[in-house]
Design a protein around this motif. Structure first.
Motif, PDB file in Angstrom:
ATOM      1  N   ASN A  38     -11.111  28.261  22.424  1.00  0.00           N
ATOM      2  CA  ASN A  38     -10.660  29.312  23.339  1.00  0.00           C
ATOM      3  C   ASN A  38     -11.140  30.718  23.004  1.00  0.00           C
ATOM      4  N   GLY A  39     -11.729  30.918  21.834  1.00  0.00           N
ATOM      5  CA  GLY A  39     -12.004  32.262  21.364  1.00  0.00           C
ATOM      6  C   GLY A  39     -13.057  33.007  22.150  1.00  0.00           C
ATOM      7  N   THR A  40     -12.848  34.320  22.267  1.00  0.00           N
ATOM      8  CA  THR A  40     -13.812  35.208  22.918  1.00  0.00           C
ATOM      9  C   THR A  40     -13.958  36.484  22.097  1.00  0.00           C
ATOM     10  N   THR A  41     -15.074  37.163  22.309  1.00  0.00           N
ATOM     11  CA  THR A  41     -15.236  38.489  21.737  1.00  0.00           C
ATOM     12  C   THR A  41     -14.286  39.458  22.438  1.00  0.00           C
ATOM     13  N   SER A  42     -14.182  40.648  21.891  1.00  0.00           N
ATOM     14  CA  SER A  42     -13.263  41.632  22.459  1.00  0.00           C
ATOM     15  C   SER A  42     -13.670  42.062  23.858  1.00  0.00           C
ATOM     16  N   ASP A  43     -14.958  41.865  24.215  1.00  0.00           N
ATOM     17  CA  ASP A  43     -15.364  42.192  25.580  1.00  0.00           C
ATOM     18  C   ASP A  43     -15.454  40.956  26.468  1.00  0.00           C
ATOM     19  N   GLY A  44     -14.877  39.830  25.998  1.00  0.00           N
ATOM     20  CA  GLY A  44     -14.689  38.686  26.871  1.00  0.00           C
ATOM     21  C   GLY A  44     -15.747  37.603  26.833  1.00  0.00           C
ATOM     22  N   TYR A  58     -31.953  54.702   7.451  1.00  0.00           N
ATOM     23  CA  TYR A  58     -30.764  53.879   7.254  1.00  0.00           C
ATOM     24  C   TYR A  58     -30.611  53.007   8.498  1.00  0.00           C
ATOM     25  N   ALA A  59     -30.538  51.703   8.318  1.00  0.00           N
ATOM     26  CA  ALA A  59     -30.378  50.814   9.465  1.00  0.00           C
ATOM     27  C   ALA A  59     -29.040  51.077  10.145  1.00  0.00           C
ATOM     28  N   THR A  60     -29.001  50.869  11.448  1.00  0.00           N
ATOM     29  CA  THR A  60     -27.756  51.032  12.203  1.00  0.00           C
ATOM     30  C   THR A  60     -27.519  49.771  13.029  1.00  0.00           C
ATOM     31  N   MET A  61     -27.150  48.711  12.344  1.00  0.00           N
ATOM     32  CA  MET A  61     -26.783  47.478  13.028  1.00  0.00           C
ATOM     33  C   MET A  61     -25.423  47.046  12.505  1.00  0.00           C
ATOM     34  N   ASN A  62     -24.660  46.359  13.334  1.00  0.00           N
ATOM     35  CA  ASN A  62     -23.331  45.936  12.940  1.00  0.00           C
ATOM     36  C   ASN A  62     -23.399  44.956  11.780  1.00  0.00           C
ATOM     37  N   TYR A  63     -22.543  45.179  10.781  1.00  0.00           N
ATOM     38  CA  TYR A  63     -22.392  44.170   9.734  1.00  0.00           C
ATOM     39  C   TYR A  63     -21.279  43.223  10.158  1.00  0.00           C
ATOM     40  N   THR A  64     -21.562  41.915  10.130  1.00  0.00           N
ATOM     41  CA  THR A  64     -20.617  40.921  10.630  1.00  0.00           C
ATOM     42  C   THR A  64     -19.745  40.398   9.498  1.00  0.00           C
ATOM     43  N   ILE A  65     -18.444  40.685   9.572  1.00  0.00           N
ATOM     44  CA  ILE A  65     -17.493  40.200   8.578  1.00  0.00           C
ATOM     45  C   ILE A  65     -17.244  38.706   8.771  1.00  0.00           C
ATOM     46  N   HIS A 112     -22.789  40.655  20.037  1.00  0.00           N
ATOM     47  CA  HIS A 112     -23.219  39.418  20.672  1.00  0.00           C
ATOM     48  C   HIS A 112     -22.112  38.362  20.602  1.00  0.00           C
ATOM     49  N   ALA A 113     -22.379  37.211  21.186  1.00  0.00           N
ATOM     50  CA  ALA A 113     -21.359  36.173  21.328  1.00  0.00           C
ATOM     51  C   ALA A 113     -21.006  35.489  20.013  1.00  0.00           C
ATOM     52  N   GLU A 114     -21.813  35.677  18.976  1.00  0.00           N
ATOM     53  CA  GLU A 114     -21.501  35.061  17.680  1.00  0.00           C
ATOM     54  C   GLU A 114     -20.631  35.955  16.812  1.00  0.00           C
ATOM     55  N   SER A 115     -20.426  37.183  17.250  1.00  0.00           N
ATOM     56  CA  SER A 115     -19.697  38.157  16.451  1.00  0.00           C
ATOM     57  C   SER A 115     -18.189  38.004  16.662  1.00  0.00           C
ATOM     58  N   VAL A 116     -17.492  37.602  15.609  1.00  0.00           N
ATOM     59  CA  VAL A 116     -16.038  37.442  15.667  1.00  0.00           C
ATOM     60  C   VAL A 116     -15.344  38.711  15.191  1.00  0.00           C
ATOM     61  N   MET A 117     -15.820  39.254  14.075  1.00  0.00           N
ATOM     62  CA  MET A 117     -15.279  40.518  13.562  1.00  0.00           C
ATOM     63  C   MET A 117     -16.401  41.219  12.827  1.00  0.00           C
ATOM     64  N   ASP A 118     -16.733  42.422  13.244  1.00  0.00           N
ATOM     65  CA  ASP A 118     -17.802  43.142  12.565  1.00  0.00           C
ATOM     66  C   ASP A 118     -17.524  44.630  12.505  1.00  0.00           C
ATOM     67  N   VAL A 119     -18.401  45.332  11.812  1.00  0.00           N
ATOM     68  CA  VAL A 119     -18.286  46.770  11.605  1.00  0.00           C
ATOM     69  C   VAL A 119     -19.507  47.413  12.215  1.00  0.00           C
ATOM     70  N   GLU A 120     -19.300  48.329  13.140  1.00  0.00           N
ATOM     71  CA  GLU A 120     -20.433  48.948  13.818  1.00  0.00           C
ATOM     72  C   GLU A 120     -20.962  50.141  13.041  1.00  0.00           C
ATOM     73  N   LYS A 141      -7.171  39.188  19.456  1.00  0.00           N
ATOM     74  CA  LYS A 141      -6.348  38.113  18.892  1.00  0.00           C
ATOM     75  C   LYS A 141      -7.208  37.023  18.261  1.00  0.00           C
ATOM     76  N   TRP A 142      -8.442  36.832  18.759  1.00  0.00           N
ATOM     77  CA  TRP A 142      -9.274  35.749  18.235  1.00  0.00           C
ATOM     78  C   TRP A 142      -9.854  36.099  16.882  1.00  0.00           C
ATOM     79  N   ALA A 143     -10.102  37.372  16.643  1.00  0.00           N
ATOM     80  CA  ALA A 143     -10.477  37.781  15.292  1.00  0.00           C
ATOM     81  C   ALA A 143      -9.336  37.506  14.328  1.00  0.00           C
ATOM     82  N   ALA A 144      -8.097  37.777  14.781  1.00  0.00           N
ATOM     83  CA  ALA A 144      -6.928  37.493  13.946  1.00  0.00           C
ATOM     84  C   ALA A 144      -6.796  35.995  13.673  1.00  0.00           C
TER      85      ALA A 144
END
Length: 580
Positions: free
Chosen positions: A245-251, A425-432, A271-279, A215-218
């Protein structure tokens, strides 16, 4: 948020279901074929498989680099943070695009594939919603949660289309496929975007398990949508909720990381700064699951001393590098004087790699050396950037290399996928969306509908993280700073005009090379002035690339509607954007 990569049989089933049910490449023209019956995909497992396929569309669908979530070409190159890089002959269809001379008849189908890919994502989301409606297996809570995920993703795809093309086709899951081809590209995109984000916020939990949106990404995305429409008071309310109040999907409670570099380290994903990203993922049998969209964006010809070995694209601009110049007190040069000869960074433009070079000794924002590869400065854990040896053509593209979303030497073959034509090819999440982005968007909303003091607080939170000297780039095997880093917080925002300048410049410094800049300039209404100044400056150095180029107000704020789509659907239905 992660994109699932179909690593188990059940997830592979989901991929197969998507492959059989998704619409054809030309979504406005041909109905889907070989579809499975509704009963086969309306089971709980079938719906989850369809949803996984919708997540996967975040990473692109057809393999065109404009589809990638990072928008290095449309967001950063067009935003003046970088130029295409390499040389004039490589990926030549980008040459007119970076000069703001894009044509609806795109020889590489870059815009057409971006258009197609986002509508493929929308169609996949709609398939999920239809399957939920037809399911007899789901209880109300699970149905609402899954629909919330699908609608947040659909809202993202529409938002991406809106900011690129402005005039787009809009439809939801209730529209029959035969009727979609009759819809003009003048739909109320903001209405469906806001509706999707609101539904997602109302129906998603705060903790939704690994790899799922919450919900916090939304809420953060809703605030961004409001900001793009200049609904500053409403945006402020959403951002207030996310920040408090926002948290990542894992709390994890949202927070700025202590170390800026860790945002772009595959070993620190989710990590805690990631609100919405692509793994991303490696060694799955397809580099499409890694950061394939960045495969051109490594320094050129690095050999074993550097990452990738190819291809020298996405080189930071002179203007972007100069922007990290600070005053002796550590504040940005908001008046634009960073490009003046007395302030412009010393660089090795025109200097051979084996010739002596004196590094810049003036005061710099420390983020420069997390963002830009420049001669004499450690390049992650590889070697000191050697200058021209890693640049394909300095006269064409300048002296700098990209540095964000580049993998470390210690990560090769563990956090890279080397199964294709380049070494890794790097394999790190891109943060939207990340939390610093949220704070700076909230600062904008505070200036227009709240408090200059609150805006100051948010900007200074971001600057205080950058000022943590423990995490500045150091010389190898030394505690000595790699350059003369000087940064401080603002003591006040004396008026709204100054505050706007400060916040906008902070976004430039903090979010550089992350694909936001062009869209920021457009929504602020300053794209023509800022980008023509940029072109004037860069053309004094890269005359063969930018000489005579200009940004046309009222045209270049948006990409052309792909002519291929107009030809197939009809000019009486799809209309071209102004100026093309």
């Amino acid at each position: 948020m992660k994109t699932f990569k179909f690593k188990t049989p059940s997830l592979l089933l989901g991929a197969m279901l998507v492959a059989t049910m998704s619409c054809s490449d030309e979504f406005l023209q041909v109905a889907p074929t070989d579809s499975l019956a509704d009963a086969q995909v309306s089971t709980a497992a079938g719906i989850d498989g369809l949803l996984i396929g919708t997540y996967s569309a975040l990473n692109g669908v057809f393999g065109n680099r404009f589809e990638g979530p990072n928008h290095w070409a449309t967001g950063s190159v067009l935003g003046g943070e970088a130029n295409k890089g390499t040389d004039a002959g490589d990926y030549g269809s980008l040459n007119p695009i970076q000069r703001y001379e894009a044509s609806p008849v795109d020889p590489n189908n870059d815009f057409n594939n971006l258009w197609r890919a986002r509508y493929e994502g929308i169609n996949r989301a709609n398939k999920v919603l239809n399957a939920i409606a037809n399911s007899t297996e789901l209880n109300a809570a699970n149905a609402a949660r899954l629909a919330g995920e699908a609608r947040l993703l659909r809202g993202h795809f529409y938002f991406d289309l809106k900011k690129h093309f402005n005039n787009i086709v809009v439809f939801d899951e209730t529209v029959e496929s035969a009727d979609i081809a009759l819809l003009p590209n003048n739909g109320d995109a903001w209405a469906i975007i806001e509706s999707d984000f609101q539904f997602a916020y109302d129906n998603l939990p705060g903790t939704n398990g690994p790899g799922r949106v919450n919900k916090w990404a939304a809420a953060a995305y809703m605030g961004k949508a409001k900001l793009f429409q200049s609904k500053f008071g409403e945006a402020k309310s959403w951002f207030d909720d996310v920040i408090a109040n926002g948290t990542t999907s894992d709390g994890q409670a949202y927070a700025l990381l202590d170390d800026y570099a860790q945002i772009f380290n595959a070993e620190n994903d989710n990590h805690a700064e990631s609100v919405m990203d692509v793994e991303s993922a490696n060694n799955t049998g397809s580099t499409q699951n890694a950061n394939w969209f960045d495969d051109l964006n490594y320094p050129y010809n690095t050999g074993s001393d550097g990452p990738g070995n190819c291809c020298g694209f996405f080189q930071p601009s002179f203007e972007m590098a100069n922007s990290y110049r600070t005053t002796a007190e550590g504040l940005p040069l908001l008046d634009g004087s960073y490009n003046d000869p007395a302030n412009a960074l010393a660089n090795d433009y025109g200097i051979e790699a084996d010739e002596p070079f004196t590094e810049d000794a003036g005061p710099l924002d420390p983020r420069i050396d997390h963002v830009i590869g420049r001669r004499g400065i450690p390049y992650l854990d590889w070697i000191e950037h050697p200058g021209k040896a890693w640049i394909r053509s300095q006269p064409y593209a300048g002296p700098y290399s990209p540095k964000k979303y580049i993998y470390y030497r210690s990560q090769e073959n563990s956090f890279t996928d080397g199964s294709s034509w380049i070494r890794g090819y790097a394999t790190m999440n891109y943060t939207i969306i990340r939390f610093a982005d949220v704070l700076l968007m909230a600062a904008e909303a505070e200036i227009e509908a709240g408090s200059l003091d609150k805006a100051l607080e948010y900007v200074n939170m971001v600057r205080a993280r950058a000022a943590n000297s423990e995490h500045w780039v150091k010389e190898y095997d030394s505690d000595e700073n790699a350059a003369n880093y000087v940064i401080s917080e603002y003591t006040s925002f004396p008026n709204a005009d100054f505050a706007r300048q400060a916040v906008r410049f902070e976004r430039k410094l903090e979010l550089a090379e992350e694909g936001h800049r062009f869209f920021d300039l457009v929504r602020w209404g300053v794209a023509a002035d800022v980008l023509n100044d940029y072109l004037d400056y860069e053309s004094t150095l890269l005359v063969t690339k930018f000489g005579g180029a200009s940004f046309t107000a009222g045209k270049n704020e948006y990409m052309p509607i792909p002519q291929a789509q107009i030809d197939q659907t009809g000019a009486d239905i799809l209309t071209q954007n102004p100026g093309y």
